[in-house]
Write a protein that holds these residues in place. Structure first.
Motif, PDB file in Angstrom:
ATOM      1  N   THR A  67      52.224 -10.362  -8.622  1.00 39.66           N
ATOM      2  CA  THR A  67      51.502  -9.143  -9.002  1.00 39.66           C
ATOM      3  C   THR A  67      51.556  -8.101  -7.889  1.00 39.66           C
ATOM      4  O   THR A  67      51.658  -8.430  -6.711  1.00 39.66           O
ATOM      5  N   ARG A  97      44.404  -8.643 -13.163  1.00 32.96           N
ATOM      6  CA  ARG A  97      45.266  -9.086 -12.067  1.00 32.96           C
ATOM      7  C   ARG A  97      44.855 -10.472 -11.573  1.00 32.96           C
ATOM      8  O   ARG A  97      45.717 -11.311 -11.279  1.00 32.96           O
ATOM      9  N   LYS A 117      49.916  -3.802  -7.249  1.00 33.62           N
ATOM     10  CA  LYS A 117      49.091  -2.735  -7.826  1.00 33.62           C
ATOM     11  C   LYS A 117      49.298  -1.444  -7.061  1.00 33.62           C
ATOM     12  O   LYS A 117      49.414  -1.447  -5.826  1.00 33.62           O
ATOM     13  N   PHE A 142      50.472  -3.380 -11.882  1.00 28.14           N
ATOM     14  CA  PHE A 142      49.238  -2.721 -12.300  1.00 28.14           C
ATOM     15  C   PHE A 142      49.206  -1.300 -11.746  1.00 28.14           C
ATOM     16  O   PHE A 142      49.410  -1.098 -10.545  1.00 28.14           O
TER      17      PHE A 142
END
Length: 460
Positions: free
Chosen positions: A134, A124, A136, A243
């Motif tokens: 990004t 990441r 997660k 992610f």
């Protein structure tokens, strides 16, 4: 092995008392003269003795404040050793996706304690450095991924939005994201809204877009959301990376929907990838969701460190503090840690604290190892053992008695004097709790390295 540079005429800095200039007999005599030999009480005498001698007493113990090792859950070690190949491979993935080249999403698999989460976070960081968007999430059993994915992609779009020159495009995609988050689905998400209760608000200050990613069918909604979010990244010449940690815990229906969405992206070339991490049976979980998943993801197994990588994980941060390890100490540390990154950090940290001076010796490791094992028994192993029911503990003890490799479920049943079918509830519950996994059809194994050894040491 390199050591701290030494300047002639000066003492090289070392942790604790290591590297201090030696004192002379004259200094010792002067210190004794400062003792109050005629103190009115024994307490006063010992206080004066302590004050006089304390500056002359050297402690060669290592400074615990400067201990560089970090045995934490998902905590990046001071030196990410032995993962250079995986980092290079992901760098290629980032560059290819950003240039519009076809590339598969990535899945990391391995036992607990091998550093999957650490590597996921490193990936990441690499994406963020390339100005990707990004987000997660950490999957949880029995929980839909709709809202976590919405929150993660919201974060990714917020990272991209300031650089986008068309605010109306950003607002439209955020409206689609809001509709996706609030959609009523078959798994119960949005049930409050259906009953007239308050709707979940994802913190998006734009109206929800109707007719896009709001059907309630997660497979359709994820496809539409991924395509729209990827279009924003395309405008900027970058990508979006989602992610997912503990990916094996995603429910079967959601796994199927996620695979379908990734399949759609791979066909239209959208610059959005999923990067997942999970236990060794994750490929089987994905395959059960969609039969083409073995072609949809690039699988990388994360295992224990080689001897040279484990040594470097210990020596590189120690060099920064001017401390050395003897070769016998490194050999002893690899033997007790078995090369598992978490154990390397755990034993390294306790050994540092127990060492008297540099270089650290095999004797230091021998003295420190029982304390490290006690800490692991309470935290790393014990916390998991306590989550199991009595029946589940019996099952795991039977597994441990058969060895540390994957064992046949029929052998476990024979060890317990039971029929295999009668043990299915205990086995399935242990799998859901993430304590064991089905290595192959008809076999079972621990998800935690050295867990069998821990169980064999426990009293019946």
């Amino acid at each position: 092995m390199t050591t701290a540079a030494h300047v002639p005429g000066r003492t090289a800095p070392r942790p604790g008392g290591v590297g201090r200039a030696p004192h002379s007999p004259f200094d010792d005599r002067m210190a004794l003269r400062r003792v109050d030999w005629d103190a009115p009480s024994s307490a006063a005498f010992y206080r004066s003795l302590e004050a006089a001698l304390e500056p002359r007493i050297e402690s060669d113990g290592m400074d615990p404040v400067r201990n560089p090792y970090a045995p934490g859950a998902g905590q990046r070690p001071p030196e990410l050793a032995g993962r250079e190949r995986e980092l290079r491979q992901f760098e290629v993935v980032l560059e290819r996706v950003a240039r519009g080249r076809p590339e598969r999403s990535t899945v990391l698999t391995g036992l607990r304690g091998v550093g999957k989460t650490v590597l996921l976070n490193a990936f990441r960081s690499m994406a963020i450095q390339r100005l990707w968007g990004t987000g997660k999430i950490e999957a949880r059993p029995e929980q839909s991924i709709r809202r976590p994915v919405a929150a993660a992609l919201h974060m990714a779009l917020r990272e991209l939005a300031p650089r986008h020159r068309a605010p109306d495009r950003i607002e439209h995609v955020l409206g689609v994201l809001k509709a996706f988050a609030q959609a009523k689905s078959d798994d119960g998400a949005g049930a409050k809204a259906a009953k007239g209760g308050p709707r979940w608000q994802p913190g998006i200050d734009v109206p929800a877009v109707r007719g896009r990613a709001d059907s309630g069918d997660l497979e359709i909604d994820l496809m539409e959301l991924f395509v729209d979010a990827a279009s924003i990244a395309t405008d900027l010449g970058v990508g979006i990376a989602l992610f997912i940690d503990e990916m094996q815990d995603i429910t079967p229906d959601d796994i199927s929907a996620l695979c379908t969405a990734c399949h759609e992206l791979s066909q239209n070339g959208g610059p959005l990838i999923v990067v997942g991490a999970g236990l060794p049976h994750l490929p089987a979980v994905l395959s059960a969701g969609k039969s083409y998943s073995e072609r949809l993801f690039s699988y990388t197994r994360i295992d224990r460190l080689s001897r040279s990588a484990a040594d470097y994980a210990l020596t590189a941060p120690a060099d920064e503090e001017g401390v050395d390890f003897g070769p016998e100490a490194l050999e002893a540390l690899y033997r007790v840690s078995d090369g598992f990154p978490f154990f390397v950090q755990a034993y390294g940290k306790v050994t540092w604290d127990h060492a008297l001076r540099s270089p650290i010796t095999a004797e230091d490791v021998e003295i420190a190892a029982p304390e490290a094992e006690e800490e692991l028994a309470v935290g790393f192993f014990g916390s998991r053992y306590e989550r199991a029911t009595p029946a589940e503990r019996d099952y795991m003890r039977a597994m441990a008695s058969l060895g540390d490799e994957p064992v046949q479920t029929t052998d476990v049943a024979t060890s317990l004097g039971r029929r295999p079918s009668s043990l299915s509830p205990a086995r399935d519950s242990l799998i859901k709790k993430g304590l064991v996994y089905s290595a192959e059809r008809g076999t079972i194994a621990f998800t935690v390295p050295h867990f069998g050894r821990f169980l064999r040491r426990q009293p019946d």
